[in-house]
Scaffold this motif. Structure first.
Motif, PDB file in Angstrom:
ATOM      1  N   LEU A 184     -17.745 -12.435  -0.620  1.00 32.43           N
ATOM      2  CA  LEU A 184     -18.146 -13.261  -1.756  1.00 32.43           C
ATOM      3  C   LEU A 184     -18.030 -12.468  -3.057  1.00 32.43           C
ATOM      4  CD1 LEU A 184     -19.300 -15.783  -3.068  1.00 32.43           C
ATOM      5  CD2 LEU A 184     -21.595 -14.992  -2.425  1.00 32.43           C
ATOM      6  N   ASP A 185     -18.458 -11.211  -3.046  1.00 34.69           N
ATOM      7  CA  ASP A 185     -18.367 -10.392  -4.260  1.00 34.69           C
ATOM      8  C   ASP A 185     -16.919 -10.195  -4.688  1.00 34.69           C
ATOM      9  OD1 ASP A 185     -21.084 -10.130  -4.494  1.00 34.69           O
ATOM     10  OD2 ASP A 185     -21.191  -8.186  -3.493  1.00 34.69           O
ATOM     11  N   GLU A 186     -16.028  -9.945  -3.725  1.00 31.38           N
ATOM     12  CA  GLU A 186     -14.613  -9.791  -4.047  1.00 31.38           C
ATOM     13  C   GLU A 186     -14.049 -11.086  -4.623  1.00 31.38           C
ATOM     14  OE1 GLU A 186     -12.943  -6.524  -0.825  1.00 31.38           O
ATOM     15  OE2 GLU A 186     -13.367  -8.580  -0.135  1.00 31.38           O
ATOM     16  N   PHE A 187     -14.490 -12.192  -4.057  1.00 34.26           N
ATOM     17  CA  PHE A 187     -14.043 -13.506  -4.533  1.00 34.26           C
ATOM     18  C   PHE A 187     -14.456 -13.708  -5.984  1.00 34.26           C
ATOM     19  CE2 PHE A 187     -15.088 -18.079  -5.054  1.00 34.26           C
ATOM     20  CZ  PHE A 187     -13.806 -18.612  -4.903  1.00 34.26           C
ATOM     21  N   ILE A 188     -15.718 -13.462  -6.297  1.00 32.69           N
ATOM     22  CA  ILE A 188     -16.212 -13.653  -7.665  1.00 32.69           C
ATOM     23  C   ILE A 188     -15.499 -12.710  -8.630  1.00 32.69           C
ATOM     24  CG2 ILE A 188     -18.236 -13.471  -9.167  1.00 32.69           C
ATOM     25  CD1 ILE A 188     -19.937 -14.368  -6.781  1.00 32.69           C
ATOM     26  N   ASN A 189     -15.321 -11.448  -8.224  1.00 34.45           N
ATOM     27  CA  ASN A 189     -14.658 -10.478  -9.092  1.00 34.45           C
ATOM     28  C   ASN A 189     -13.198 -10.829  -9.351  1.00 34.45           C
ATOM     29  OD1 ASN A 189     -16.977  -8.931  -9.343  1.00 34.45           O
ATOM     30  ND2 ASN A 189     -16.465  -7.592  -7.627  1.00 34.45           N
ATOM     31  N   SER A 190     -12.587 -11.581  -8.449  1.00 40.07           N
ATOM     32  CA  SER A 190     -11.180 -11.954  -8.638  1.00 40.07           C
ATOM     33  C   SER A 190     -11.001 -12.913  -9.808  1.00 40.07           C
ATOM     34  CB  SER A 190     -10.614 -12.576  -7.353  1.00 40.07           C
ATOM     35  OG  SER A 190     -11.059 -13.908  -7.169  1.00 40.07           O
ATOM     36  N   PHE A 191     -12.111 -13.479 -10.319  1.00 37.01           N
ATOM     37  CA  PHE A 191     -12.058 -14.383 -11.454  1.00 37.01           C
ATOM     38  C   PHE A 191     -12.453 -13.685 -12.756  1.00 37.01           C
ATOM     39  CE2 PHE A 191     -12.479 -17.111  -7.783  1.00 37.01           C
ATOM     40  CZ  PHE A 191     -11.597 -18.145  -8.050  1.00 37.01           C
ATOM     41  N   SER A 192     -12.534 -12.382 -12.762  1.00 39.18           N
ATOM     42  CA  SER A 192     -12.911 -11.652 -13.978  1.00 39.18           C
ATOM     43  C   SER A 192     -11.944 -11.978 -15.109  1.00 39.18           C
ATOM     44  CB  SER A 192     -12.888 -10.141 -13.703  1.00 39.18           C
ATOM     45  OG  SER A 192     -13.892  -9.791 -12.776  1.00 39.18           O
ATOM     46  N   GLY A 193     -12.491 -12.375 -16.246  1.00 39.64           N
ATOM     47  CA  GLY A 193     -11.668 -12.721 -17.399  1.00 39.64           C
ATOM     48  C   GLY A 193     -11.215 -14.174 -17.419  1.00 39.64           C
ATOM     49  N   ILE A 194     -11.622 -14.961 -16.425  1.00 43.92           N
ATOM     50  CA  ILE A 194     -11.221 -16.369 -16.356  1.00 43.92           C
ATOM     51  C   ILE A 194     -12.361 -17.246 -16.879  1.00 43.92           C
ATOM     52  CG2 ILE A 194     -10.446 -18.252 -14.883  1.00 43.92           C
ATOM     53  CD1 ILE A 194      -8.478 -15.903 -15.130  1.00 43.92           C
ATOM     54  N   GLY A 195     -12.087 -18.002 -17.943  1.00 50.02           N
ATOM     55  CA  GLY A 195     -13.121 -18.840 -18.548  1.00 50.02           C
ATOM     56  C   GLY A 195     -13.058 -20.290 -18.133  1.00 50.02           C
ATOM     57  N   HIS A 196     -11.872 -20.747 -17.699  1.00 51.38           N
ATOM     58  CA  HIS A 196     -11.741 -22.153 -17.313  1.00 51.38           C
ATOM     59  C   HIS A 196     -10.498 -22.329 -16.447  1.00 51.38           C
ATOM     60  CE1 HIS A 196     -12.731 -26.411 -17.739  1.00 51.38           C
ATOM     61  NE2 HIS A 196     -11.444 -26.649 -17.859  1.00 51.38           N
ATOM     62  N   ILE A 197     -10.582 -23.247 -15.474  1.00 48.24           N
ATOM     63  CA  ILE A 197      -9.448 -23.557 -14.601  1.00 48.24           C
ATOM     64  C   ILE A 197      -9.295 -25.074 -14.528  1.00 48.24           C
ATOM     65  CG2 ILE A 197      -8.544 -23.447 -12.243  1.00 48.24           C
ATOM     66  CD1 ILE A 197      -9.974 -20.825 -11.866  1.00 48.24           C
ATOM     67  N   THR A 198      -8.083 -25.545 -14.713  1.00 39.10           N
ATOM     68  CA  THR A 198      -7.774 -26.965 -14.608  1.00 39.10           C
ATOM     69  C   THR A 198      -6.676 -27.168 -13.572  1.00 39.10           C
ATOM     70  OG1 THR A 198      -8.337 -27.386 -16.924  1.00 39.10           O
ATOM     71  CG2 THR A 198      -6.936 -29.008 -15.829  1.00 39.10           C
ATOM     72  N   LEU A 199      -6.910 -28.075 -12.633  1.00 43.61           N
ATOM     73  CA  LEU A 199      -5.892 -28.410 -11.640  1.00 43.61           C
ATOM     74  C   LEU A 199      -4.938 -29.428 -12.252  1.00 43.61           C
ATOM     75  CD1 LEU A 199      -4.840 -28.198  -8.694  1.00 43.61           C
ATOM     76  CD2 LEU A 199      -6.373 -30.108  -8.134  1.00 43.61           C
ATOM     77  N   LEU A 200      -3.640 -29.081 -12.271  1.00 38.54           N
ATOM     78  CA  LEU A 200      -2.633 -29.951 -12.878  1.00 38.54           C
ATOM     79  C   LEU A 200      -1.815 -30.725 -11.855  1.00 38.54           C
ATOM     80  CD1 LEU A 200      -1.180 -27.592 -15.651  1.00 38.54           C
ATOM     81  CD2 LEU A 200      -2.954 -29.335 -15.890  1.00 38.54           C
TER      82      LEU A 200
END
Length: 341
Positions: free
Chosen positions: A158-174
Motif C-alpha cells: 500500500l505504501d509503495e502504491f501511494i508513493n507511486s502517485f507522488s507529484g500527481i494532483g489529479h487523474i482523469t480517465l479519457l
C-alpha cells in the motif's frame, strides 16, 4: 506522396543527420521500470527506423492540429463517485466507499471504480501545483488499492502504491476500450486499453516557481476474476505519450499508412483500402485483398497517434478477430503481448 519542403526541410535534414543515433535508441523496451501511478511504466518505440514522409501539402493543417495540440475530448463518465465512509475514523480493510459494490461482476466496472477513486485523490506534498489540499488528498488511495487482486497486493505494498502517485494532483480517465485477448488466454483474464490525463508538477523549489502541467498516458489494464472476489485489477502497464515524435518522424502513427505499409507492402495481404470510418476515438480501416475482406480497428490518442487494437477478417458476413501480425511485428499492436517478459 509529396511533402512541403518549405515547412519540413529542416526537420528532414535533422532526421537524416541523426539516423545513426536513431538506430540505437528506437527500440521497444518492455523492461519494467519504477512504479508510477500504480502501474509499471514502459517505453514504446517501434524498431523501424526508416524515415518516410507520408503527409502531402494539402494535409498539413490537419497534421499540425492533430499531432501538436492536446484534444478537447471530454472525460469519461466513471459511473461512481467517491465519498468518505461515516466510520472512517477507524478505517480497516476492506475499504469500500458508500455507493460502491463489495465485489464487481464486470471487469469494466472495477476499472471505472478504480479511476473514480483516483479522481478524488492527490499526492502533491513537496511538489508545485495547487494552493492547499487538493480533493481528498491521500484519503482515497487505500480504497483504490483494495481493487487490486491478492496477487497484485503481494507484489506492491500500500505504501509503495501511494508513493507511486507522488507529484500527481489529479487523474482523469479519457478512454476505456477492450483490448486484444491473445489466443490461449485463460477465461478469467480480460484486457482493456485506457488513456488517462494527469495534472502534475515538478518537486517544490522556493527559489524557482514552476507551473503544474498536463501529461498523458495510455495503458493496458489486466483484470482477473475469482468466484470469491469477483473482478479485480491484476496489473497496469502505462506508456507515456510524446507530442513531438509523430509530427516529424515515421509513418507508424497513422492508421491508413500502417495498414498500407504492413498489410500491403510487407505482407501482400491487401490490395486496396476500401474506406476509413471514424467514430469518436475509434478508427475502422476496411480493406480487401485475395478474395478476403479485412477490418483494422485503431484508437486515436490525445497526442494524435493511431494505435492498432484489433484485426479482423470477414467470414460468412461476420467479423472474426485474428492476429495477422508476424512475431517480429507484434509491437505494432497494443496488446498484452507487448508487455510479456
Amino acid at each position: 506522396m509529396v511533402i512541403s519542403l518549405k515547412k519540413f526541410i529542416k526537420p528532414v535534414l535533422l532526421i537524416l543527420a541523426l539516423s545513426s543515433i536513431s538506430v540505437a535508441i528506437l527500440a521497444i523496451s518492455t523492461k519494467k521500470s519504477s512504479i508510477l501511478l500504480g502501474g509499471f511504466i514502459h517505453s514504446h518505440n517501434h524498431p523501424d527506423t526508416a524515415y518516410r514522409p507520408v503527409f502531402n501539402e494539402n494535409e498539413e493543417k490537419d497534421y499540425e492540429e492533430r499531432f501538436q495540440r492536446p484534444s478537447k475530448q471530454p472525460a469519461l463518465n466513471v459511473k461512481y463517485r467517491f465519498r468518505i465512509p461515516d466510520d472512517f475514523d477507524a478505517p480497516k480493510p476492506p475499504y469500500i466507499s458508500p455507493g460502491y459494490p463489495a465485489t464487481y461482476d464486470s471487469p469494466r466496472d472495477v476499472i471505472y471504480a478504480y479511476y473514480s477513486i483516483l479522481k478524488e485523490s492527490s499526492n502533491m506534498s513537496g511538489y508545485h501545483g495547487g494552493c492547499g489540499t487538493i480533493g481528498l488528498d491521500r484519503i482515497p488511495y487505500p480504497f483504490a488499492y483494495e481493487l487490486f487482486s491478492t496477487n497484485k497486493k503481494q507484489q506492491l505494498s500500500l505504501d509503495e502504491f501511494i508513493n507511486s502517485f507522488s507529484g500527481i494532483g489529479h487523474i482523469t480517465l479519457l478512454k476505456l476500450y477492450p483490448a486484444y485477448k491473445p489466443t490461449g488466454t485463460p477465461d478469467h483474464l480480460q484486457y482493456f486499453m485506457v488513456e488517462i490525463e494527469v495534472i502534475t508538477g515538478p518537486p517544490y523549489n522556493q527559489q524557482k516557481l514552476s507551473p503544474s502541467y498536463f501529461a498523458y498516458y495510455y495503458g493496458l489494464i489486466t483484470t482477473t476474476y475469482t468466484t470469491a472476489d469477483g473482478w479485480k485489477i491484476q496489473n497496469i502497464d502505462y506508456i507515456p505519450e510524446d507530442f513531438l515524435c509523430a509530427p516529424y518522424h515515421h509513418w507508424n502513427w497513422d492508421a491508413k499508412y500502417v495498414v498500407e505499409i504492413i498489410y500491403n507492402d510487407w505482407y501482400g495481404l491487401i490490395d486496396e483500402i476500401e474506406r476509413i470510418e471514424k467514430k469518436d476515438a475509434i478508427i475502422h480501416v476496411y480493406a480487401k485483398g485475395k478474395n478476403n475482406k479485412y477490418r483494422f480497428d485503431f484508437i486515436r490518442l490525445t497526442n494524435g497517434y493511431d494505435i492498432l487494437l484489433h484485426e479482423y477478417i470477414q467470414e460468412k458476413d461476420q467479423w472474426k478477430e485474428v492476429n495477422l501480425l508476424k512475431e517480429e511485428h507484434q509491437n505494432y499492436k497494443f496488446s498484452a503481448q507487448l508487455f510479456k517478459g
